[in-house]
Design a protein around this motif. Structure first.
Motif, short mmCIF file in Angstrom:
data_model
loop_
_atom_site.label_atom_id
_atom_site.label_comp_id
_atom_site.label_asym_id
_atom_site.label_seq_id
_atom_site.Cartn_x
_atom_site.Cartn_y
_atom_site.Cartn_z
N SER A 34 126.19 -3.03 109.84
CA SER A 34 126.35 -1.92 110.80
C SER A 34 125.33 -2.02 111.93
O SER A 34 125.60 -1.62 113.07
N ARG A 39 123.60 -3.11 117.78
CA ARG A 39 123.04 -4.17 118.63
C ARG A 39 124.06 -4.61 119.68
O ARG A 39 123.73 -4.84 120.85
N ARG A 110 127.10 7.29 117.58
CA ARG A 110 127.30 7.21 116.13
C ARG A 110 128.73 7.64 115.77
O ARG A 110 129.38 7.02 114.94
N ARG A 131 121.49 2.03 107.87
CA ARG A 131 120.49 3.09 107.74
C ARG A 131 121.11 4.34 107.12
O ARG A 131 120.43 5.13 106.50
N ASP A 132 122.42 4.52 107.38
CA ASP A 132 123.09 5.76 106.96
C ASP A 132 124.36 5.47 106.19
O ASP A 132 125.30 6.26 106.19
N ARG A 181 109.82 1.67 115.76
CA ARG A 181 111.25 1.70 115.43
C ARG A 181 111.49 2.59 114.20
O ARG A 181 112.44 3.36 114.16
N ASP A 185 113.94 5.73 114.06
CA ASP A 185 115.09 5.74 113.14
C ASP A 185 114.99 6.89 112.11
O ASP A 185 116.00 7.47 111.73
N ARG A 188 115.09 10.74 114.17
CA ARG A 188 116.22 11.24 114.97
C ARG A 188 117.00 12.31 114.19
O ARG A 188 117.00 12.31 112.95
O1 DC Z 1 119.53 -3.27 110.94
P1 DC Z 1 119.24 -3.64 112.38
O2 DC Z 1 117.80 -3.98 112.63
O3 DC Z 1 120.15 -4.71 112.87
O4 DC Z 1 119.56 -2.33 113.24
C1 DC Z 1 119.28 -2.23 114.61
C2 DC Z 1 119.12 -0.77 114.99
O5 DC Z 1 120.37 -0.10 114.88
C3 DC Z 1 118.15 0.03 114.12
O6 DC Z 1 116.85 0.07 114.66
C4 DC Z 1 118.74 1.40 114.07
C5 DC Z 1 120.19 1.21 114.36
N1 DC Z 1 121.05 1.40 113.17
C6 DC Z 1 121.42 2.68 112.86
O7 DC Z 1 120.98 3.61 113.50
N2 DC Z 1 122.29 2.89 111.84
C7 DC Z 1 122.76 1.89 111.11
N3 DC Z 1 123.61 2.14 110.12
C8 DC Z 1 122.36 0.56 111.40
C9 DC Z 1 121.48 0.34 112.44
#
Ligand code: DC
Length: 222
Positions: A34, A39, A110, A131-132, A181, A185, A188
Motif C-alpha cells: 500500500s 508513493r 486515503r 500502516r492502516d 516521518r 504517520d 495524523r
Molecule cells: O511503507 P512506505 O514507506 O512505502 O510508505 C510511504 C508512506 O506512505 C508512509 O510514510 C506513509 C504512507 N502510507 C500510509 O499512510 N498508509 C499506508 N497504508 C501505507 C503507507
C-alpha cells in the motif's frame, strides 16, 4: 468464502516489506504494497506540478492513477509501472517517501485509494503491507501483525540499503527523517499508524529476518 488477509503494519524500516515478500512466497498469496500507492501518488503529483497539500487534485489523481505491479524473478522486488513506465527505483527515493508521507495525511487521498487497496483481496489470500491495513482497510482480516523496531535500528538498516545502492548518506540525517516521518504517520488524524487492537506486535530490533518470518507464519497457521 471470504479470502483471508494477513495485515503487516508498522513504521518505515521495521522489515514489513521483506517479511511481506517472504510470507507471500511461502503461502503463495498476493501482495498489496500500500505504501507504493502513496508513493506513486506523490511521484505522479510531483511530475504534474501538483502541490503536496492540494487535496482535491491529489485525490482525483490517486483515483485515476494508471499503475501495474509486475511480479519478477524469485527474490527480486516487484516491478512497479506508472503509465507503463518502470518507476520501481524512482518511488523508493527518500524524497518520494517523504512526499508520500505528506500526501498520506489527506483524508481525501486515503478515501480515493481505499477501494483500490481492497480490490487486491483475491484468492487464495493476500498479504497487505502498510500502516492502516489492520485498522482501516481490512478490519475484518483474520491475521494482523504490527512490526516495530527502534528508530536507531531502522536508520541503520536504511543506511546499509542506501550504501549498497551507492548513495552517500549519513545515519544522523536518516534518523532525523525517520523520526519526522514517524511523527507525521502516527500524529495524523486520518488512519494514523497504530497497531490494531487484535494485532500481534513483534519488535524486530534484535531479531533476524528468519526468526520474525517464523513468528509470522506461526500466526497464520494458528
Ligand atoms: O511503507 P512506505 O514507506 O512505502 O510508505 C510511504 C508512506 O506512505 C508512509 O510514510 C506513509 C504512507 N502510507 C500510509 O499512510 N498508509 C499506508 N497504508 C501505507 C503507507
Amino acid at each position: 468464502m471470504t479470502v483471508p488477509v494477513l495485515c503487516i503494519d508498522g513504521p518505515s524500516g521495521s522489515g514489513k516489506g521483506t517479511i511481506t515478500q517472504l510470507v507471500a512466497q511461502k503461502l503463495g498469496w498476493t501482495i498489496l504494497d500500500s505504501g507504493a500507492l502513496y508513493r506513486l501518488t506523490a511521484l505522479s503529483a510531483e511530475r504534474q506540478g501538483i502541490a503536496c497539500n492540494d487535496a482535491l487534485s491529489l485525490a482525483s489523481l490517486a483515483a485515476t492513477l494508471d499503475i501495474e505491479f509486475v511480479a519478477s524473478a524469485y527474490g527480486e522486488p516487484v516491478k512497479v509501472l506508472l503509465e507503463s513506465e518502470d518507476v520501481t527505483q524512482a518511488i523508493r527515493l527518500e524524497t518520494t517517501g517523504n512526499n508520500a508521507s505528506k500526501v498520506a495525511v489527506l483524508p481525501e487521498v486515503r478515501a480515493a485509494l481505499l477501494q483500490r487497496q481492497r480490490d487486491f483481496r483475491q484468492a487464495p489470500g493476500l498479504v497487505a503491507d502498510g500502516r492502516d491495513m489492520g485498522t482501516v482497510v481490512f478490519p475484518d482480516a483474520p491475521f494482523k501483525v504490527f512490526l516495530t523496531a527502534s528508530a536507531q535500528a531502522r536508520a541503520e538498516r536504511r543506511f546499509q540499503q542506501l550504501k549498497a545502492q551507492g548513495e552517500d548518506v549519513r545515519i544522523a540525517h536518516l534518523l532525523k527523517e525517520i523520526e519526522e516521518r514517524d511523527a507525521r504517520d502516527m500524529g495524523r488524524k486520518a488512519a494514523p499508524l497504530k497497531a490494531a487492537d487484535d494485532a500481534v506486535t513483534i519488535d524486530t530490533t534484535a531479531h533476524s529476518i528468519e526468526k520474525v518470518l517464523e513468528n509470522v507464519l506461526a500466526i497464520v497457521s494458528r
